[in-house]
Design a protein around this motif. Structure first.
Motif, mmCIF file in Angstrom:
data_model
loop_
_atom_site.group_PDB
_atom_site.id
_atom_site.type_symbol
_atom_site.label_atom_id
_atom_site.label_comp_id
_atom_site.label_asym_id
_atom_site.label_seq_id
_atom_site.Cartn_x
_atom_site.Cartn_y
_atom_site.Cartn_z
ATOM 1 N N GLU A 64 0.841 -1.202 0.000
ATOM 2 C CA GLU A 64 0.000 0.000 0.000
ATOM 3 C C GLU A 64 0.871 1.245 0.000
ATOM 4 O O GLU A 64 2.050 1.201 0.351
ATOM 5 N N HIS A 65 0.262 2.385 -0.370
ATOM 6 C CA HIS A 65 0.983 3.657 -0.398
ATOM 7 C C HIS A 65 1.025 4.327 0.969
ATOM 8 O O HIS A 65 1.871 5.180 1.210
ATOM 9 N N GLY A 66 0.095 3.972 1.854
ATOM 10 C CA GLY A 66 0.008 4.628 3.146
ATOM 11 C C GLY A 66 -0.650 5.991 3.046
ATOM 12 O O GLY A 66 -1.070 6.438 1.976
ATOM 13 N N THR A 67 -0.738 6.678 4.171
ATOM 14 C CA THR A 67 -1.402 7.985 4.207
ATOM 15 C C THR A 67 -0.428 9.156 4.316
ATOM 16 O O THR A 67 -0.849 10.308 4.261
ATOM 17 N N ASP A 68 0.861 8.868 4.477
ATOM 18 C CA ASP A 68 1.861 9.932 4.558
ATOM 19 C C ASP A 68 2.254 10.328 3.134
ATOM 20 O O ASP A 68 2.819 9.535 2.393
ATOM 21 N N ARG A 69 1.920 11.552 2.755
ATOM 22 C CA ARG A 69 2.201 12.014 1.402
ATOM 23 C C ARG A 69 3.418 12.946 1.341
ATOM 24 O O ARG A 69 3.581 13.695 0.367
ATOM 25 N N SER A 70 4.284 12.904 2.332
ATOM 26 C CA SER A 70 5.509 13.702 2.257
ATOM 27 C C SER A 70 6.349 13.187 1.094
ATOM 28 O O SER A 70 6.453 11.971 0.874
ATOM 29 N N PRO A 71 6.946 14.084 0.307
ATOM 30 C CA PRO A 71 7.687 13.658 -0.896
ATOM 31 C C PRO A 71 8.764 12.613 -0.612
ATOM 32 O O PRO A 71 8.950 11.696 -1.409
ATOM 33 N N GLU A 72 9.446 12.747 0.517
ATOM 34 C CA GLU A 72 10.529 11.811 0.821
ATOM 35 C C GLU A 72 10.001 10.390 0.988
ATOM 36 O O GLU A 72 10.573 9.424 0.452
ATOM 37 N N LYS A 73 8.908 10.256 1.702
ATOM 38 C CA LYS A 73 8.364 8.925 1.961
ATOM 39 C C LYS A 73 7.675 8.343 0.736
ATOM 40 O O LYS A 73 7.763 7.141 0.474
ATOM 41 N N VAL A 74 6.999 9.192 -0.023
ATOM 42 C CA VAL A 74 6.378 8.724 -1.264
ATOM 43 C C VAL A 74 7.456 8.230 -2.228
ATOM 44 O O VAL A 74 7.315 7.182 -2.878
ATOM 45 N N THR A 75 8.564 8.960 -2.313
ATOM 46 C CA THR A 75 9.666 8.556 -3.193
ATOM 47 C C THR A 75 10.222 7.196 -2.793
ATOM 48 O O THR A 75 10.434 6.319 -3.637
ATOM 49 N N LYS A 76 10.441 6.984 -1.493
ATOM 50 C CA LYS A 76 10.975 5.708 -1.036
ATOM 51 C C LYS A 76 9.969 4.574 -1.260
ATOM 52 O O LYS A 76 10.348 3.457 -1.645
ATOM 53 N N THR A 77 8.695 4.861 -1.022
ATOM 54 C CA THR A 77 7.668 3.847 -1.208
ATOM 55 C C THR A 77 7.621 3.379 -2.657
ATOM 56 O O THR A 77 7.625 2.179 -2.945
ATOM 57 N N PHE A 78 7.604 4.326 -3.586
ATOM 58 C CA PHE A 78 7.504 3.959 -4.998
ATOM 59 C C PHE A 78 8.820 3.408 -5.539
ATOM 60 O O PHE A 78 8.813 2.583 -6.465
ATOM 61 N N SER A 79 9.929 3.844 -4.972
ATOM 62 C CA SER A 79 11.213 3.258 -5.365
ATOM 63 C C SER A 79 11.269 1.784 -4.993
ATOM 64 O O SER A 79 11.716 0.936 -5.786
ATOM 65 N N THR A 80 10.787 1.458 -3.797
ATOM 66 C CA THR A 80 10.721 0.057 -3.374
ATOM 67 C C THR A 80 9.825 -0.746 -4.302
ATOM 68 O O THR A 80 10.190 -1.842 -4.755
ATOM 69 N N MET A 81 8.645 -0.197 -4.601
ATOM 70 C CA MET A 81 7.716 -0.909 -5.483
ATOM 71 C C MET A 81 8.321 -1.128 -6.863
ATOM 72 O O MET A 81 8.174 -2.196 -7.466
ATOM 73 N N GLN A 82 9.022 -0.103 -7.376
ATOM 74 C CA GLN A 82 9.644 -0.232 -8.691
ATOM 75 C C GLN A 82 10.693 -1.340 -8.693
ATOM 76 O O GLN A 82 10.745 -2.162 -9.623
ATOM 77 N N LYS A 83 11.513 -1.387 -7.646
ATOM 78 C CA LYS A 83 12.570 -2.395 -7.589
ATOM 79 C C LYS A 83 11.989 -3.803 -7.495
ATOM 80 O O LYS A 83 12.495 -4.740 -8.133
ATOM 81 N N ILE A 84 10.919 -3.949 -6.727
ATOM 82 C CA ILE A 84 10.288 -5.269 -6.603
ATOM 83 C C ILE A 84 9.629 -5.667 -7.921
ATOM 84 O O ILE A 84 9.765 -6.811 -8.376
ATOM 85 N N LEU A 85 8.941 -4.727 -8.551
ATOM 86 C CA LEU A 85 8.281 -5.026 -9.818
ATOM 87 C C LEU A 85 9.292 -5.431 -10.890
ATOM 88 O O LEU A 85 9.006 -6.295 -11.726
ATOM 89 N N CYS A 86 10.484 -4.844 -10.815
ATOM 90 C CA CYS A 86 11.519 -5.104 -11.823
ATOM 91 C C CYS A 86 12.410 -6.289 -11.489
ATOM 92 O O CYS A 86 13.386 -6.542 -12.215
ATOM 93 N N ILE A 87 12.090 -7.058 -10.453
ATOM 94 C CA ILE A 87 12.904 -8.244 -10.144
ATOM 95 C C ILE A 87 13.027 -9.194 -11.332
ATOM 96 O O ILE A 87 14.155 -9.681 -11.578
ATOM 97 N N PRO A 88 12.000 -9.524 -12.119
ATOM 98 C CA PRO A 88 10.607 -9.087 -12.047
ATOM 99 C C PRO A 88 9.746 -10.095 -11.282
ATOM 100 O O PRO A 88 10.121 -11.248 -11.134
ATOM 101 N N VAL A 89 8.580 -9.617 -10.846
ATOM 102 C CA VAL A 89 7.568 -10.493 -10.258
ATOM 103 C C VAL A 89 6.369 -10.518 -11.199
ATOM 104 O O VAL A 89 6.286 -9.728 -12.145
ATOM 105 N N HIS A 90 5.428 -11.418 -10.961
ATOM 106 C CA HIS A 90 4.243 -11.484 -11.813
ATOM 107 C C HIS A 90 3.400 -10.226 -11.712
ATOM 108 O O HIS A 90 2.773 -9.803 -12.686
ATOM 109 N N GLY A 91 3.338 -9.634 -10.518
ATOM 110 C CA GLY A 91 2.532 -8.434 -10.375
ATOM 111 C C GLY A 91 2.664 -7.813 -9.007
ATOM 112 O O GLY A 91 3.183 -8.431 -8.068
ATOM 113 N N LEU A 92 2.222 -6.575 -8.906
ATOM 114 C CA LEU A 92 2.197 -5.827 -7.651
ATOM 115 C C LEU A 92 0.783 -5.304 -7.480
ATOM 116 O O LEU A 92 0.234 -4.669 -8.385
#
Length: 275
Positions: free
Chosen positions: A164-192
């Motif tokens: 999940e994205h969570g409720t904290d929309r501070s740019p720093e945390k959003v960047t880390k959240t989506f960076s993690t998701m991008q890295k996991i998606l690009c392993i690659p996995v079947h889906g996120l």
């Protein structure tokens, strides 16, 4: 020997179903929305009313002062969020409030029970789907009384991961959240994926629909019931740093097995969360 907590477990299932019925009825009426910590952290009158129904029912059944409560809406109003050795109910009355407000069909009632800081059972009622997930320590996990278990996938490339994205929309945390998701998606996995409710996400791990769920910023009431269900379905729970799960730490990885969990943990960008 008498099973000390069976009555409490059975009653928790009854209360969760009663709460779910109230949520369904409320969804057919006008929804009054308020905010908590930010404009994306929502609470409705339904959240508050359902928590009162749950705590009131449990208090009536077991007696005033015999058990402690950690409830999402109670904590939001200033009640302490402290897990002690006393018998304690950990409650999220409407997990997926934003879903509820928008009519997105994943909303859950989450009720867990702990003694001596150890979780004894958990109940998650996905009320719009009418799916009752439940588990007692050492006695298996079930959905609508059918036993469930995690998937046997060990190859990360064949997995679906949920977060999940969570409720904290501070740019720093959003960047880390989506960076993690991008890295996991690009392993690659079947889906996120993401259902919008942590309790439901954990139950999806328990049923084998997905291989893992991770999030930073969740609370104990989001994951306590799901934690029992995942473990009793054969899964594991870890901190995002790979250590043992601390229910009060606000971060968690739940997975079908250690192989999948450890591979995901390698990609998670950890960031601090508030109290």
């Amino acid at each position: 020997m008498e099973d000390q907590w069976q009555r409490a477990y059975d009653f928790a299932v009854e209360v969760a179903r009663k709460a779910g019925e109230e949520i369904r009825k409320a969804g057919e009426r006008e929804i009054r929305v308020m905010t908590k910590s930010s404009t994306v952290d929502l609470v409705t009158k339904t959240d508050e009313r359902v928590e009162k129904i749950i705590i009131g029912s449990l208090t009536d059944e077991f007696g005033e002062g015999t058990h402690c409560f950690i409830g999402e809406e109670s904590v939001a109003k200033g009640e302490p969020c402290i897990l002690t050795d006393k018998p304690t109910w950990i409650i999220d009355p409407v997990d997926g409030t934003t879903n509820f407000v928008h009519g997105f069909p994943f909303v859950a009632v989450s009720i867990a029970f702990a003694v001596n800081k150890q979780l004894e059972f958990g109940v998650v009622y996905s009320c719009l789907e009418d799916k009752m997930y439940k588990a007692r320590k050492g006695k298996g996990a079930f959905c609508n009384d059918q036993q469930i278990q995690v998937s046997d996938v060990k190859d990360i490339h064949k997995s679906i991961i949920i977060s999940e994205h969570g409720t904290d929309r501070s740019p720093e945390k959003v960047t880390k959240t989506f960076s993690t998701m991008q890295k996991i998606l690009c392993i690659p996995v079947h889906g996120l994926r993401g259902s919008g409710t942590a309790a439901t996400n954990m139950c999806l791990v328990a049923t084998g629909a997905v291989e893992a769920f991770f999030e930073i910023g969740i609370h104990c009431w989001d994951i306590a019931a799901g934690a029992v269900i995942v473990q009793e379905a054969g899964g594991i729970l870890l901190d995002v740093d790979g250590g043992p799960l601390d229910l009060m730490s606000r971060r968690m990885v739940s997975a079908n097995n250690e192989t999948i969990a450890k591979r995901i943990i390698k990609e998670i960008e950890i960031f601090p969360v508030g109290s």
